[in-house]
Structures are given as structure tokens and as C-alpha cells.
Scaffold this motif. Structure first.
Motif, PDB file in Angstrom:
ATOM      1  N   HIS A 143     -24.397  34.702 -37.002  1.00 48.36           N
ATOM      2  CA  HIS A 143     -24.758  34.329 -35.445  1.00 48.36           C
ATOM      3  C   HIS A 143     -23.804  33.635 -34.790  1.00 48.36           C
TER       4      HIS A 143
ATOM      5  N   PHE B 291     -28.511  39.252 -31.994  1.00 44.51           N
ATOM      6  CA  PHE B 291     -28.693  37.768 -31.639  1.00 44.51           C
ATOM      7  C   PHE B 291     -29.038  37.573 -30.297  1.00 44.51           C
TER       8      PHE B 291
ATOM      9  N   LYS C  79     -32.753  36.367 -34.203  1.00 47.83           N
ATOM     10  CA  LYS C  79     -32.014  37.310 -35.025  1.00 47.83           C
ATOM     11  C   LYS C  79     -33.180  38.539 -35.138  1.00 47.83           C
TER      12      LYS C  79
END
Length: 550
Positions: free
Chosen positions: A59, A89, A188
Motif C-alpha cells: 500500500h 488501494f 485494499k
């Protein structure tokens, strides 16, 4: 117990009726602006959320410049050009959020239903979770470290997808400090090829408004004459670090459990996590048996008994909770939620006890671990339906020349299933240890394990069988047949399916190991009511079985 990990801990929304929740913060979208990707301009989009993919699929990695994903006002994700082999993300970039002190928080996100939306893609399970929310909270600076920067705790909260498109996460415990700031919130998602958009309601961060503090005095007052502490029906409990020092690896607040009578004699205390109980742990708080009076090097034991409650730890600065000699982790029902860094370790002469009448799932989306040492015990009692969806780890002991295998007996009414994210790690010297399943009328499903995992498994049946033999066929809930067979040696096997007239319906092959094997056959592919399966090895041996295809 000698080694522990009780850190930030998830508590499920299912106990919300008992520990009432009130909304803490709503992450809304706002401020339309222009968005440009790959030379194309789009409008409108929001300045409080951004969507992206990364080169390393983490991320906080370098943003993948070739993907065009943006968030429009109303929290709709638009997928114009993206890599379906990577996670997407969605990061909150609005102002920081101040969290309440000494509370338990939970995240929730509502997502529009999408067919085939992939929420358990194993290859995309970085960041300690397959699908979920990555959060960081900021607390004041540790005065004992070398910098003057605030400390940050990261939590990775798993999320599941339901038929109604609702993603729910578990919770984490804030700390004693007056300042607990949420400085990172990233969602996510594992998406699918050809997805054009996805509608989300803005994520909501909830806070429990009624949390009882679990203290050493609380544990002592709750103990009965049988050395049992029953936490059933107590709602939501939280252990809080109350040491004067800054909570850290060098400042761990331990709640000691002392037997009610004869504390100078070593005893074991049972802690029961009842179905109405959710037990949350702040970072750097643990539970341990107190030292035996007059013998500070000897501690009383603690058994954890799960009877429907929730007990989880999502993130750890240490490795595990160790059940020592004579101690027991008893799974009857309930939830144990972990991060990839968290595990229960069953040491020498400790016991992993499952049942009776248990329907238990250990691990969530492959997170967490159960570590079994040589000469520990695994006991299944009564009818047990145990699904293992985590890391199964085998450990020897440093003083052993020849470690003992882990033996698990499966008797009638007992089922052990390795889920799709289960895997086996062998940490014993030269991988000498095996997990040995004894099939004495019970059910074992190895179908989701890889060939590399299966190297660490041995299965023994009640009788030694010579030659190629089909020992049992079991129809699974999804319409597949699980076929158990014994092969005289390793090598390829050919599977052929015929109808009642002898017409060949299908042909496939598998690579078998010498001894016990499992294979799956999908009955939904064949239309006849009666199907004859014939298995043949390279030496020309055959074994057949008749199946009722319904």
C-alpha cells in the motif's frame, strides 16, 4: 506461560448489542476537482480519497503510473485501466481523525454487489491481509527512544465480502493517551478483470461506548472455588496498559492470575471466554499465571477455553502466545482472529484441545499460525468440525536428537479440513517432523494443500493395504467427490469416468505419492445418474468404484 503476544485486538460487531456502539467518524468525500490519468481528463473526483495500484503491490509502494483508477464524488471507484493481478488501494487523504481514549473501534464499509468480486486472492495477500483496511494510529513520543517523533501503531483489519456486498472489519483498541490520532486509512481490494466501477458508502469508524476494563482485581474477583474465571456474558472487556512508563517492548503490563486457595502450590486456572464476551487487548498487555508463592521462578498455569466468545490479536511486536507444559488451549466454539504475525504456540506437554461438539474455524484469510512442538498433544473429543485456514507450523526442540511427530486421531464424527489459504511450514531440523493423521473413521480433507505442503503430512489408515486400492469416496457439499486411495508407489495415475453403458465421459491424471492419496472429482460435469470411476497406474493396476451422481 513464558512467551506472550497480546497486542491490538479485533472485536466483532456481533457483540454490538451488548457493548453498544456509537458512531465516531464518517469519512465523507468532498470538493470536486479535475482528474488526469494517462493524458485523459476526468471530472468530477474527490480530494479526500485517492485510488491507485503500486509496483510492489504494497500500500505504501511506488504508484503504478500505467493504471487509471479514480474515485468520484459519492465514493464510486472507476476502473479505466488497471492490472487485475494487483490489488487496488483506496486511501483517505483528508484531515487526521482524533480517536477516543481507551476505546475499542471497528471499521465498516458497504460495497455495491459485484459478481465474482475476489476477496480471497491468495497471491494478493500482502500487508498481512487479503482484503481489508490498513490503519495507523499515532500516540505521543516514547521518551526513552532516540528521536522526538510520535510513535505509530499499524493495524491490518481483515474484511469479508457477503452476498449483500457488505464488508465488515474487526476492531482495534486505542491506548491510554489523551491523543490517539488516526493518520493512515487505506482500503485494499482485490478486483477482477473487466470491472468498470464499484460503488462504496464512505467507511465508518465506530467506537464502543461501553467497555469494561479487565484488571488484575477483576480477574481475582471473578474466580470461583474451582479456579475458574468465567467471562461469559460480560460484554466487551479490554486490558489496558497502566504502567507509569511508556508502553513498549520494555514496558509490558502483565495481568497475573493467582489461584484462589493454596497459592504456594502450583495450580492451573481456567479462563472461559463465553459467547457474549469479546476480549480486547491494548498493545503491550498480557495475561500470565502468577509466580508460585515462595518460588518466583515457577508460575501457575493458565488454560484458555473458548466457548463462543471472541479473542483475537491482529498485530504483534512479539511472535506468539505460548501454552507451556500442562497448559491447554481448548477450542469449543468462537472466534480467534490473528494477523500473520500472531500465533498460538503449543509447547512440550501442552495440549491443543478441540471439541466436543465444536464447529470451529481457525484463521481468517490465511492469517495467523498454530505452532506445534515435538511432544505436544492434539486431542479431538466428541463430534468436531474443525476448519484450519492458516499457517500450520511444526517445531522440534533444541535438546532432541530425534523429534516426535505430531499425531492427530480422527474418529467417527470428526472432520479436519484444510481451507484454501492453509499451508504447512516445517521448522524442524532437516524437516524430520511430520504431522500424522490417523483415519479411524473420521474425515480429512487435504484437497487445498500444495504438493510442497503435503511433503510434511503422513496419513495412516486402520489397515495396511497392498496394491492400488480405492479406500473411500465421500460426497462434499459443493457437489465434488473426495476419493481416498492407496498407491503402491509414487507416479502418475489416470482417472477415467464411464456411464453405465461403458461410454467414456472424461479422462484426467494426477501425480500420486506412495501410500495414502486424495483426489477430487467434480460430479457436476457428468449427467448420468450412475458413473463408474476407474483409476489406473503405470504398472497397469486398476481400481474402480461406482458413484451415484445426484
Amino acid at each position: 506461560m513464558r512467551t506472550f503476544v497480546f497486542l491490538g485486538l479485533f472485536v466483532f460487531p456481533t457483540i454490538a448489542g451488548y457493548a453498544q456502539f456509537s458512531m465516531l467518524h464518517y469519512f465523507s468525500s468532498s470538493n470536486d476537482t479535475q482528474y488526469t490519468c494517462d493524458g485523459i481528463e476526468f471530472f468530477p473526483s474527490t480530494t479526500t480519497w485517492e485510488a491507485y495500484q503500486t509496483e510492489d503491490n504494497l500500500h505504501d509502494g511506488a504508484v503504478l503510473s500505467t493504471s487509471c483508477i479514480y474515485v468520484s464524488d459519492g465514493m464510486q471507484l472507476h476502473f479505466l485501466n488497471y492490472d487485475a493481478e494487483r490489488s487496488v488501494f483506496v486511501r483517505y487523504v483528508g484531515p487526521q481523525v482524533s480517536l477516543l481514549t481507551n476505546d475499542v473501534c471497528t471499521m465498516s464499509v458497504d460495497v455495491g454487489q459485484v459478481q465474482n468480486f475476489n476477496f480471497t486472492a491468495v497471491e494478493l495477500c500482502g500487508e498481512g491481509l487479503c482484503q481489508g483496511a490498513i490503519l495507523e494510529i499515532e500516540v505521543p513520543d516514547d521518551p526513552n527512544d532516540l528521536d522526538e517523533l510520535p510513535e505509530r501503531r499499524r493495524y491490518t483489519l481483515e474484511m469479508n465480502y457477503s452476498n449483500y456486498g457488505i464488508i465488515g472489519t474487526n476492531c482495534f483498541a486505542t491506548e491510554r493517551f489523551e491523543s490517539n490520532n488516526l493518520v493512515e486509512l487505506t482500503l485494499k481490494f482485490n478486483v477482477i478483470e473487466g470491472l468498470s466501477n464499484l460503488y462504496m458508502d464512505s467507511p465508518v469508524l465506530w467506537s464502543a461506548s461501553s467497555v469494561d476494563q479487565l484488571t488484575q482485581e477483576y480477574l481475582a474477583q471473578s474466580m470461583n472455588s474451582s479456579n475458574e474465571i468465567d467471562l461469559s456474558f460480560w460484554g466487551m472487556l479490554i486490558t489496558m496498559n497502566e504502567l507509569p512508563d511508556f508502553p513498549s517492548e520494555s514496558s509490558v503490563d502483565t495481568l497475573f492470575v493467582t489461584p484462589g486457595a493454596n497459592p504456594e502450590i502450583q495450580q492451573t486456572v481456567d479462563i472461559v471466554i463465553g459467547e457474549e464476551t469479546a476480549l480486547a487487548f491494548q498493545p503491550f498487555t498480557v495475561i500470565d499465571g502468577s509466580p508460585v508463592m515462595g518460588n518466583p521462578d515457577l508460575h501457575h498455569g493458565v488454560n484458555f477455553i473458548f466457548q463462543g466468545g471472541t479473542f483475537c490479536f491482529p498485530y504483534g511486536w512479539w511472535d506468539d502466545i505460548a501454552m507451556g507444559p500442562g497448559e491447554k488451549l481448548q477450542l469449543i466454539s468462537g472466534n480467534i482472529e490473528m494477523s500473520r504475525l500472531s500465533c498460538f504456540r503449543i509447547e512440550v506437554d501442552a495440549t491443543l484441545h478441540i471439541g466436543p461438539d465444536a464447529t470451529f474455524q481457525y484463521g481468517r484469510n490465511g492469517s495467523g499460525m498454530i505452532a506445534l512442538h515435538s511432544n505436544c498433544n492434539v486431542v479431538l473429543e466428541g463430534e468436531v468440525d474443525f476448519t484450519f485456514n492458516s499457517l500450520f507450523s511444526l517445531w522440534d526442540n533444541s535438546w532432541e536428537e530425534t523429534p516426535s511427530d505430531i499425531h492427530i486421531w480422527l474418529r467417527p464424527g470428526q472432520r479436519w479440513i484444510f481451507g484454501p489459504e492453509a499451508r504447512i511450514m516445517n521448522r524442524s531440523t532437516n524437516e524430520k517432523m511430520k504431522v500424522v493423521f490417523h483415519l479411524a473413521g473420521g474425515f480429512l480433507d487435504l484437497g487445498k494443500l500444495t504438493p510442497d505442503d503435503l511433503r510434511h503430512v503422513r496419513v495412516e489408515t486402520m489397515a495396511s493395504v497392498q496394491g492400488l486400492t480405492i479406500s473411500r469416496t465421500i460426497m462434499l457439499d459443493n457437489g465434488e467427490w473426495l476419493i481416498e486411495l492407496n498407491a503402491p508407489e509414487s507416479g502418475p495415475l489416470t482417472l477415467e469416468a464411464f456411464d453405465a453403458s461403458g461410454k467414456l465421459l472424461s479422462r484426467s491424471s494426477i501425480e500420486a505419492m506412495a501410500g495414502y492419496n486424495q483426489m477430487r472429482w467434480d460430479s457436476k460435469r457428468e449427467k448420468p445418474a450412475i458413473v463408474v470411476l476407474n483409476i489406473r497406474n503405470a504398472q497397469g493396476e486398476n481400481a474402480s468404484v461406482k458413484l451415484l451422481n445426484h
